[in-house]
Motif scaffolding. Structure first.
Motif, PDB file in Angstrom:
ATOM      1  N   GLY A  56      -3.521   1.349 -28.166  1.00 58.05           N
ATOM      2  CA  GLY A  56      -4.084   1.428 -29.504  1.00 58.05           C
ATOM      3  C   GLY A  56      -5.517   1.922 -29.508  1.00 58.05           C
ATOM      4  N   LEU A  57      -5.928   2.436 -30.651  1.00 56.57           N
ATOM      5  CA  LEU A  57      -7.288   2.915 -30.867  1.00 56.57           C
ATOM      6  C   LEU A  57      -7.538   2.826 -32.360  1.00 56.57           C
ATOM      7  N   ILE A  58      -8.704   2.351 -32.746  1.00 58.49           N
ATOM      8  CA  ILE A  58      -9.039   2.259 -34.167  1.00 58.49           C
ATOM      9  C   ILE A  58     -10.139   3.271 -34.474  1.00 58.49           C
ATOM     10  N   VAL A  59      -9.857   4.157 -35.417  1.00 61.32           N
ATOM     11  CA  VAL A  59     -10.778   5.220 -35.792  1.00 61.32           C
ATOM     12  C   VAL A  59     -11.138   5.052 -37.267  1.00 61.32           C
ATOM     13  N   VAL A  60     -12.425   4.997 -37.560  1.00 63.30           N
ATOM     14  CA  VAL A  60     -12.879   4.916 -38.949  1.00 63.30           C
ATOM     15  C   VAL A  60     -13.040   6.328 -39.499  1.00 63.30           C
ATOM     16  N   ASP A  68     -13.193   1.700 -32.401  1.00 66.87           N
ATOM     17  CA  ASP A  68     -13.521   2.446 -31.183  1.00 66.87           C
ATOM     18  C   ASP A  68     -14.269   3.751 -31.439  1.00 66.87           C
ATOM     19  N   ILE A  69     -13.938   4.394 -32.540  1.00 67.39           N
ATOM     20  CA  ILE A  69     -14.569   5.656 -32.938  1.00 67.39           C
ATOM     21  C   ILE A  69     -14.891   5.547 -34.419  1.00 67.39           C
ATOM     22  N   THR A  70     -16.034   6.068 -34.813  1.00 71.95           N
ATOM     23  CA  THR A  70     -16.350   6.104 -36.237  1.00 71.95           C
ATOM     24  C   THR A  70     -16.779   7.499 -36.662  1.00 71.95           C
ATOM     25  N   LEU A  81      -9.956  11.426 -25.280  1.00 72.69           N
ATOM     26  CA  LEU A  81      -8.819  12.289 -25.557  1.00 72.69           C
ATOM     27  C   LEU A  81      -8.697  12.578 -27.054  1.00 72.69           C
ATOM     28  N   PHE A  82      -8.901  11.553 -27.864  1.00 75.08           N
ATOM     29  CA  PHE A  82      -8.807  11.740 -29.309  1.00 75.08           C
ATOM     30  C   PHE A  82      -9.943  12.640 -29.807  1.00 75.08           C
ATOM     31  N   LEU A 132      -9.648  16.346 -31.745  1.00 73.67           N
ATOM     32  CA  LEU A 132     -10.267  16.720 -33.018  1.00 73.67           C
ATOM     33  C   LEU A 132     -10.849  18.132 -32.992  1.00 73.67           C
ATOM     34  N   LEU A 133     -11.116  18.645 -31.811  1.00 75.99           N
ATOM     35  CA  LEU A 133     -11.691  19.985 -31.691  1.00 75.99           C
ATOM     36  C   LEU A 133     -10.640  21.060 -31.463  1.00 75.99           C
TER      37      LEU A 133
END
Length: 370
Positions: A39-43, A93-95, A291-292, A296-297
């Motif tokens: 899992g990964l949580i991205v805002v 994890d990422i915002t 990786l995420f 995105l790029l």
């Protein structure tokens, strides 16, 4: 924002075998298997943006890698939430970060530097993005950005190709503007004022910024909106017919209700924020976050998002969508069209926040009287 339990780092291979043999790998083939179930949580930005980000980006990533990435919406609460959480167990994890979020988060050492060597997509990113975030370019990846647009009901007969339409006598009493993040309203008279480049009037002394309020005071506003939902309600009910609208909301007006509404980035240019996705310190999913961010790029990722939004993207090899006339096609176009409210600009603006907040309350009262 909802509270989600954190999962421990995914164990790979037999017990006792060190994870770094697989984690951090360069092979995309092994990556497709290595992160299954993690899992990964991205805002991302709340509202329409979040929905499109999930559909066009997150779901596709999960399908490709077998992961359980989630996106949750946020606006201005990300930095306080990270600060409130244990340093080794952040709430996400990422915002996403505009320039203000980057400014405040970096001041608190809440973000992790990006290793660009892991992300080949940077080779196709317009230099404009680094040029407009020199103090923060080492943190995160530039996915794209958002702008303010002119939006009008066609029945109002108000041109959307110039910001001066807001002061058109036909528009008076039919206007709606943002009551919450009012700096963007002030950007409009700043763009029209040729005394300084771009929106630099916003960064001046209070007596200089006061002139921008004076221009807004000349308007007759039907109602100031608090969020995108209220904007949509005002426009569809025709309580307002002319608006400053954010790109996150414009897409649906144009593609679902194009027979009723016109919208455009005016010829004078527009004010802009950039969407950089930054890894949060203390994440237990650092390699999946890398990786995420790299995903995105990728060209396909950005094209998919561009096709369903009115954002602009960071890559230089995308096909302009039909719903975004005049989409920039070069680094020079980005400079001509977009005026970033920069990290340095926010730092200057917030020095006098209490005064500016008092003034906008007076402006709201004055422009909605009678």
């Amino acid at each position: 924002m909802k509270k989600l339990d954190r999962r421990t780092f995914v164990k790979l291979g037999a017990a006792g075998i060190a994870a770094p043999a697989i984690i951090g790998r360069a092979s995309s083939v092994s990556a497709q298997d290595a992160f299954k179930g993690e899992g990964l949580i991205v805002v991302s930005w709340s509202g329409n943006y979040e929905l499109k980000f999930k559909d066009a980006v997150v779901d596709a990533f999960n399908a490709k890698y077998g992961t359980k990435v989630e996106t949750v919406g946020g606006w201005d609460q990300m930095v306080p939430q990270i600060k409130a959480a244990p340093a080794d167990n952040p709430p996400f994890d990422i915002t996403v970060s505009d320039e203000y979020t980057a400014l405040t988060g970096l001041a608190e050492n809440l973000f992790v530097k990006t290793d660009r060597s892991k992300m080949p997509g940077f080779a196709h990113v317009y230099p404009w993005f680094d040029e407009n975030r020199p103090a923060g370019k080492d943190y995160g990846v530039p996915f794209g950005g958002g702008t303010i647009w002119m939006l009008a009901n066609k029945s109002a007969g108000i041109p959307v190709n110039t910001w001066t339409s807001l002061w058109d006598p036909k528009a008076q009493g039919k206007i709606t503007l943002d009551a919450t993040v009012f700096a963007w309203d002030l950007c409009i008279p700043a763009i029209l004022d040729k005394g300084k480049p771009g929106i630099e009037e916003l960064y001046g002394k209070p007596e200089e910024v006061r002139k921008l309020y004076d221009e807004l005071d000349k308007l007759k506003v039907a109602r100031w909106y608090a969020d995108g939902a209220e904007l949509a309600n005002l426009m569809f009910q025709e309580d307002a017919e002319v608006a400053m609208a954010y790109s996150t909301d414009v897409y649906d007006f144009l593609t679902k209700h194009g027979d009723q509404f016109d919208a455009a980035v005016p010829a004078e240019g527009t004010a802009t924020y950039c969407d950089w996705y930054i890894k949060v310190r203390g994440t237990h999913h650092s390699d999946l976050a890398d990786l995420f961010q790299s995903y995105l790029l990728e060209q396909e990722t950005q094209q998919n998002f561009l096709n369903v939004s009115s954002a602009f993207m960071s890559r230089d090899d995308l096909k302009a969508p039909a719903h975004f006339p005049g989409y920039p096609k070069s680094n020079d176009d980005y400079h001509k069209m977009f005026n970033v409210l920069t990290m340095e600009g926010w730092a200057k603006f917030v020095e006098n926040w209490d005064q500016y907040d008092q003034w906008i309350k007076q402006t709201i009262t004055k422009t909605t009287q009678g």
